[in-house]
Design an enzyme around this catalytic site. Structure first.
Site, PDB file in Angstrom:
ATOM      1  N   TYR A  51       0.872  -1.256   0.069  1.00  0.00           N
ATOM      2  CA  TYR A  51      -0.023  -0.011  -0.029  1.00  0.00           C
ATOM      3  C   TYR A  51       0.836   1.268  -0.153  1.00  0.00           C
ATOM      4  O   TYR A  51       0.302   2.593   0.103  1.00  0.00           O
ATOM      5  CB  TYR A  51      -1.149  -0.035   1.053  1.00  0.00           C
ATOM      6  N   ASN A 114     -13.627  -3.285   4.013  1.00  0.00           N
ATOM      7  CA  ASN A 114     -14.473  -3.283   2.899  1.00  0.00           C
ATOM      8  C   ASN A 114     -14.186  -4.499   1.809  1.00  0.00           C
ATOM      9  O   ASN A 114     -14.597  -4.405   0.956  1.00  0.00           O
ATOM     10  CB  ASN A 114     -14.353  -2.015   1.948  1.00  0.00           C
ATOM     11  N   HIS A 117      -9.989  -5.944  -2.136  1.00  0.00           N
ATOM     12  CA  HIS A 117      -9.077  -5.003  -2.987  1.00  0.00           C
ATOM     13  C   HIS A 117      -8.988  -5.484  -4.360  1.00  0.00           C
ATOM     14  O   HIS A 117      -9.010  -6.753  -4.717  1.00  0.00           O
ATOM     15  CB  HIS A 117      -7.518  -5.159  -2.431  1.00  0.00           C
ATOM     16  N   GLU A 128       1.091  -5.229  -9.158  1.00  0.00           N
ATOM     17  CA  GLU A 128       0.535  -6.025  -7.966  1.00  0.00           C
ATOM     18  C   GLU A 128       0.448  -7.354  -7.923  1.00  0.00           C
ATOM     19  O   GLU A 128       0.835  -8.180  -7.033  1.00  0.00           O
ATOM     20  CB  GLU A 128      -0.964  -5.507  -7.729  1.00  0.00           C
TER      21      GLU A 128
HETATM   22  P1  IDP Z   1     -10.303   1.313  -3.472  1.00  0.00           P
HETATM   23  O1  IDP Z   1      -9.733  -0.043  -2.457  1.00  0.00           O
HETATM   24  O2  IDP Z   1     -11.729   1.269  -3.736  1.00  0.00           O
HETATM   25  O3  IDP Z   1      -9.112   1.215  -4.429  1.00  0.00           O
HETATM   26  P2  IDP Z   1      -8.507   3.238  -2.270  1.00  0.00           P
HETATM   27  O4  IDP Z   1      -8.617   4.430  -2.177  1.00  0.00           O
HETATM   28  O5  IDP Z   1      -7.251   2.677  -3.169  1.00  0.00           O
HETATM   29  O6  IDP Z   1      -9.803   2.421  -2.449  1.00  0.00           O
HETATM   30  O7  IDP Z   1      -8.137   2.904  -0.668  1.00  0.00           O
HETATM   31  C1  IDP Z   1      -7.402   1.608  -0.452  1.00  0.00           C
HETATM   32  C2  IDP Z   1      -8.062   1.028   0.811  1.00  0.00           C
HETATM   33  O8  IDP Z   1      -7.898   2.087   1.812  1.00  0.00           O
HETATM   34  C3  IDP Z   1      -9.606   0.997   0.804  1.00  0.00           C
HETATM   35  O9  IDP Z   1     -10.309  -0.093   0.155  1.00  0.00           O
HETATM   36  C4  IDP Z   1     -10.031   0.898   2.129  1.00  0.00           C
HETATM   37  O10 IDP Z   1      -9.607  -0.317   2.838  1.00  0.00           O
HETATM   38  C5  IDP Z   1      -8.870   1.881   2.900  1.00  0.00           C
HETATM   39  N1  IDP Z   1      -9.694   3.367   2.935  1.00  0.00           N
HETATM   40  C6  IDP Z   1      -9.997   4.075   1.796  1.00  0.00           C
HETATM   41  N2  IDP Z   1     -10.486   5.199   2.212  1.00  0.00           N
HETATM   42  C7  IDP Z   1     -10.433   5.244   3.620  1.00  0.00           C
HETATM   43  C8  IDP Z   1     -10.897   6.023   4.709  1.00  0.00           C
HETATM   44  O11 IDP Z   1     -11.215   7.063   4.311  1.00  0.00           O
HETATM   45  N3  IDP Z   1     -10.854   5.523   5.739  1.00  0.00           N
HETATM   46  C9  IDP Z   1     -10.434   4.498   6.143  1.00  0.00           C
HETATM   47  N4  IDP Z   1      -9.920   3.547   5.125  1.00  0.00           N
HETATM   48  C10 IDP Z   1     -10.004   3.734   3.999  1.00  0.00           C
HETATM   49 MG    MG Z   2      -7.155   1.362  -4.857  1.00  0.00          MG
END
Ligand code: IDP
Ligand code: MG
Length: 140
Positions: A51, A114, A117, A128
């Site tokens: 990350y 969530n 990934h 990746e």
């Molecule tokens: P994505 O997984 O939908 O591509 P990214 O912006 O790349 O989203 O963020 C990577 C991961 O970081 C997210 O999947 C989530 O687990 C975490 N994340 C993203 N935004 C937030 C936030 O505002 N608060 C806490 N965790 C976050």
């Molecule tokens: Mg992402």
């Protein structure tokens, strides 16, 4: 149409709740083939490296702690337009904003936990995939 590969991770909230089969069923149901898969418990160093693009974001430390809180399942998915197709079935980062029937709408616990990934571009997918898999481990 172009065949692509993308990296998918079933995150610790998904392994903890025994959801890997249900999520894989949605992935396969969308026409994506799981051509490589392994269950790992990431070290802090590995999660930070994976990350690294997010290291300036305020949630970076918590994200790394979450990603090492339990095992993950890392996968290579293959299929037509696989990068975007996987992003479509994942749903928005924030499950409250995710379309119904997406993986995150159905299973995510929070914007952080969530469930999945997915690579966000073909270029990042290649990078990746090579982070986790040797070519010999990918079996179409
Ligand atoms: P994505 O997984 O939908 O591509 P990214 O912006 O790349 O989203 O963020 C990577 C991961 O970081 C997210 O999947 C989530 O687990 C975490 N994340 C993203 N935004 C937030 C936030 O505002 N608060 C806490 N965790 C976050
Ligand atoms: Mg992402």
């Amino acid at each position: 149409m172009t065949q692509q590969r993308t990296l998918s991770i079933l995150k610790p909230d998904a392994t903890r709740r025994n959801l890997t089969g249900k999520i894989n069923s949605l992935i396969e149901g969308a026409g994506l083939k799981i051509v490589a898969q392994k269950r790992l418990h990431l070290s802090k160093q590995q999660a930070e490296a994976f990350y690294a693009v997010h290291k300036e974001r305020p949630f970076f430390g918590e994200l790394v702690d979450f990603m090492i809180s339990g095992p993950v399942v890392v996968q290579v998915l293959e299929g037509e337009n696989a990068v975007q197709k996987n992003r479509d079935i994942m749903g928005a980062t924030d499950p409250k904003k995710a379309e119904p029937h997406t993986i995150r709408a159905q299973f995510a616990e929070s914007i952080e936990a969530n469930s999945v990934h997915g690579s966000d571009s073909l270029e990042n997918a290649k990078q990746e995939i090579s982070f986790f898999f040797a070519g010999i481990e990918i079996l179409p």
